[in-house]
Design an enzyme around this catalytic site. Structure first.
Site, PDB file in Angstrom:
ATOM      1  N   ASP A  10       4.560   6.448  -1.035  1.00  0.00           N
ATOM      2  CA  ASP A  10       3.502   7.005  -0.037  1.00  0.00           C
ATOM      3  C   ASP A  10       3.515   6.099   1.062  1.00  0.00           C
ATOM      4  O   ASP A  10       4.026   4.686   1.185  1.00  0.00           O
ATOM      5  CB  ASP A  10       2.365   7.012  -0.680  1.00  0.00           C
ATOM      6  CG  ASP A  10       1.002   7.200   0.083  1.00  0.00           C
ATOM      7  OD1 ASP A  10       0.912   8.393   0.997  1.00  0.00           O
ATOM      8  OD2 ASP A  10       0.002   6.811  -0.218  1.00  0.00           O
ATOM      9  N   ASP A 177      -0.846   5.280  -4.063  1.00  0.00           N
ATOM     10  CA  ASP A 177      -2.056   4.217  -4.370  1.00  0.00           C
ATOM     11  C   ASP A 177      -3.113   5.327  -4.766  1.00  0.00           C
ATOM     12  O   ASP A 177      -4.232   4.903  -5.096  1.00  0.00           O
ATOM     13  CB  ASP A 177      -2.636   3.432  -3.363  1.00  0.00           C
ATOM     14  CG  ASP A 177      -2.921   4.439  -2.065  1.00  0.00           C
ATOM     15  OD1 ASP A 177      -2.211   5.302  -1.698  1.00  0.00           O
ATOM     16  OD2 ASP A 177      -4.020   4.065  -1.562  1.00  0.00           O
TER      17      ASP A 177
END
Length: 214
Positions: A10, A177
């Site tokens: 990400d 996350d």
């Protein structure tokens, strides 16, 4: 367990520490008083979400912001407000990408994002050393929500990445996350790693890979 060969990252919260309130404050300073109703750390709502899903363009987004503020807001003003989200880019995390590539891992980027943020992280100003993210993960290995026309945590964007890269799920580690996004990855058979927002995660990830404790 299959050996991990592929690392999929990400962007926000992994390569760059993010702070939602800074972005909210920046849009409010443009005159957008209820912007907090549209924004989230992981997925945006309304026309903010429509842009990140590729349903509207950055120019259409700019016009929507102008309508909400009651004045003509420029593209640069919109970008500046979006980039308030991005607090810092720990150099150590980018150095890890160079190291992992040298070790033979295949790297890919999978992110919910938009043209304003992307134009920054693909520019030479991104890392402070004249490199954009393409230097670390080449553009053909980047799967961005607004370009793919689909978003995490939906499975479609993960499947596009797996097919596009030819990655076997059980040989792939997804680093994000957001726990909701990791849940989707696990449902598809990928291994997962959860860094904290802005963490310098290199040593912990290396240890995890070396110990095969996935």
């Amino acid at each position: 367990m299959a050996k991990i060969k592929n690392l999929v990252f990400d962007f926000g919260g992994v390569f760059c520490r993010i702070e939602l309130q800074r972005c909210v404050d920046a849009f409010e300073s443009l005159g957008f008083k209820n912007v907090s109703e549209f924004m989230n750390l992981y997925a945006q709502k309304g026309f903010f979400g429509d842009m990140e899903a590729g349903k509207i363009t950055d120019e259409e987004f700019r016009k929507c912001v102008s309508e909400h503020t009651g004045r003509e807001v420029s593209w640069d003003e919109c970008q500046k407000a979006w980039l308030a989200f991005m607090v810092e880019v720990p150099k150590s995390n980018l150095d890890e990408l160079v190291k992992f590539r040298a070790q033979g891992y295949n790297l890919a980027l999978l992110s919910n994002t938009n043209p304003f943020v992307t134009s920054w992280f693909r520019s030479s100003t991104f890392d402070g050393n004249g490199h954009g993210i393409d230097y670390y993960i080449p553009r053909e290995h980047q799967y961005l929500s607004f370009e793919q026309k689909c978003m995490k945590p939906g499975k479609e964007i993960f499947n596009k990445m797996l097919k596009g890269e030819g990655f076997a799920p059980d040989e792939t580690l997804f680093i994000d996350d957001g726990e909701t996004n990791l849940k989707t990855a696990r449902e598809l058979g990928l291994h997962t790693f959860l860094p904290q927002n802005g963490e310098e995660w290199g040593a912990r990830l290396e240890s995890t890979l070396n110990m095969e404790t996935l």
